[in-house]
Design a protein around this motif. Structure first.
Motif, short mmCIF file in Angstrom:
data_model
loop_
_atom_site.label_atom_id
_atom_site.label_comp_id
_atom_site.label_asym_id
_atom_site.label_seq_id
_atom_site.Cartn_x
_atom_site.Cartn_y
_atom_site.Cartn_z
N ASP A 157 -55.51 34.41 91.10
CA ASP A 157 -55.47 32.93 91.18
C ASP A 157 -55.29 32.59 89.77
O ASP A 157 -55.14 31.46 89.62
CB ASP A 157 -57.77 32.71 90.70
N GLY A 158 -54.84 32.74 88.97
CA GLY A 158 -54.02 32.87 88.37
C GLY A 158 -52.96 33.32 87.99
O GLY A 158 -51.99 32.87 88.80
N PRO A 159 -51.53 33.06 86.89
CA PRO A 159 -52.72 33.62 85.30
C PRO A 159 -52.62 32.07 84.66
O PRO A 159 -53.64 31.97 83.60
CB PRO A 159 -51.33 34.01 84.41
N VAL A 160 -52.29 31.01 85.32
CA VAL A 160 -52.56 29.77 85.10
C VAL A 160 -53.98 29.07 85.47
O VAL A 160 -53.72 29.34 86.35
CB VAL A 160 -50.75 28.70 85.53
N PHE A 161 -54.56 28.49 84.44
CA PHE A 161 -56.06 27.82 84.79
C PHE A 161 -55.85 26.09 84.10
O PHE A 161 -55.25 25.95 82.98
CB PHE A 161 -57.03 28.69 84.89
N ASP A 162 -56.65 25.57 84.75
CA ASP A 162 -56.80 24.62 84.12
C ASP A 162 -58.03 24.63 83.14
O ASP A 162 -58.81 26.27 82.89
CB ASP A 162 -57.31 23.43 84.49
N SER A 163 -57.61 24.31 81.98
CA SER A 163 -58.33 24.61 80.73
C SER A 163 -60.17 24.47 80.93
O SER A 163 -60.95 24.95 80.21
CB SER A 163 -57.82 24.18 79.31
N ARG A 164 -60.57 23.66 81.41
CA ARG A 164 -62.43 23.04 81.90
C ARG A 164 -62.68 24.43 82.70
O ARG A 164 -63.81 24.19 82.71
CB ARG A 164 -62.05 21.86 82.49
N GLU A 165 -62.17 24.83 83.27
CA GLU A 165 -62.60 26.00 84.43
C GLU A 165 -62.96 27.56 83.51
O GLU A 165 -63.65 28.04 84.02
CB GLU A 165 -61.47 26.77 85.30
N VAL A 166 -62.53 27.70 82.54
CA VAL A 166 -62.27 28.89 81.69
C VAL A 166 -63.42 28.85 80.95
O VAL A 166 -64.06 27.61 80.01
CB VAL A 166 -61.32 29.47 80.59
N ASP A 167 -63.99 30.12 81.20
CA ASP A 167 -65.55 30.00 79.43
C ASP A 167 -64.70 31.25 78.27
O ASP A 167 -64.34 31.97 78.52
CB ASP A 167 -66.24 30.93 80.33
N TRP A 168 -65.08 29.63 77.37
CA TRP A 168 -64.16 30.17 76.26
C TRP A 168 -65.34 31.52 74.88
O TRP A 168 -64.67 31.66 74.38
CB TRP A 168 -64.34 29.11 75.89
#
Length: 258
Positions: free
Chosen positions: A245-256
């Motif tokens: 699915d990545g390694p690149v994601f929209d930063s808003r998708e990620v649970d930081w």
């Protein structure tokens, strides 16, 4: 579509603590390039079951063989074996794998790389034809690799080091904040590096309303999404695979906070 090729090492040099290799990869780029930020999966030694994922630094379509460069540090048995290969040796390479950054060749981007997350940002710089600004970070001067390459392919290059030995004394997110305060004309922020760095960069980009994409670094097993080794927690409660699915994601998708 990923392809598997026997790829010859045509150049190799030490760059700080990292190894810079260029490979002849047949038609791999013509067959499977999507965008900068993809990776290759390399078989490292006969006795090691799992391949090693290495981010693509830069690539070029060519005849008869496409050219692809990788930059990596020795982190274990597999990369130690890889670093021991010599000019003319062949490697079993599967790629190009994963989804890269969503960017336009005519766009203007702020590229942020930290440590061994610096190399894949060079492909983004080359893809956008010299319009990008690069912010490179590391613990010390010797960890800022490929700086000269970025200066050739970017409009501006800024550096940050934890010990102050080069550029800004501190972390890259301070330079991101300064750059976005002075210039709101970026189409997006693209970042690769340690998760704490990505979290801080994403937070700054969100404050300024600038879209941000992050390339996540996780250990990988199969490289095709069949195992759970590289699972990454998403903000909506789901889990995605960095390899598929990545390694690149929209930063808003990620649970930081995971």
């Amino acid at each position: 579509m990923k392809v598997e090729r026997e790829c010859k090492i045509v150049s190799k040099e030490q760059v700080g603590d990292a190894v810079y290799m260029t490979l002849e990869v047949g038609d791999m780029i013509r067959a499977s390039f999507r965008a900068p930020g993809q990776f290759v999966h390399i078989r490292c030694g006969e006795g090691l079951l799992l391949r090693r994922p290495i981010s693509v630094c830069s690539c070029m379509e060519d005849e008869p063989d496409d050219l692809l460069s990788i930059v990596f540090e020795v982190r274990g048995e597999g990369t130690r074996w890889l670093a021991g290969r010599e000019l003319g040796d062949s490697l079993d390479v599967l790629g190009l794998a994963g989804n890269g950054f969503d960017l336009k060749p005519e766009g203007r981007y702020l590229l942020v790389g930290g440590g061994i997350g610096i190399p894949p940002m060079l492909g983004c710089a080359q893809y956008t034809g010299g319009r990008a600004t690069a912010i490179l970070g590391g613990r010390s001067r010797d960890k800022i690799i490929l700086e000269d390459f970025f200066r050739e392919d970017c409009a501006k290059v800024l550096c940050a080091t934890d010990d102050g030995s080069l550029g800004h004394h501190g972390f890259v997110d301070a330079l991101v904040r300064r750059e976005l305060s002075e210039d709101r004309g970026y189409d997006g922020v693209l970042a690769c590096g340690p998760k704490p760095m990505l979290r801080n960069v994403a937070k700054v980009a969100e404050e300024f309303g600038i879209p941000c994409q992050v390339s996540m670094e996780e250990r990988m097993g199969c490289g095709v999404g069949a195992c759970l080794v590289c699972a990454c927690d998403m903000a909506d409660g789901s889990r995605k695979h960095v390899c598929k699915d990545g390694p690149v994601f929209d930063s808003r998708e990620v649970d930081w906070d995971a």
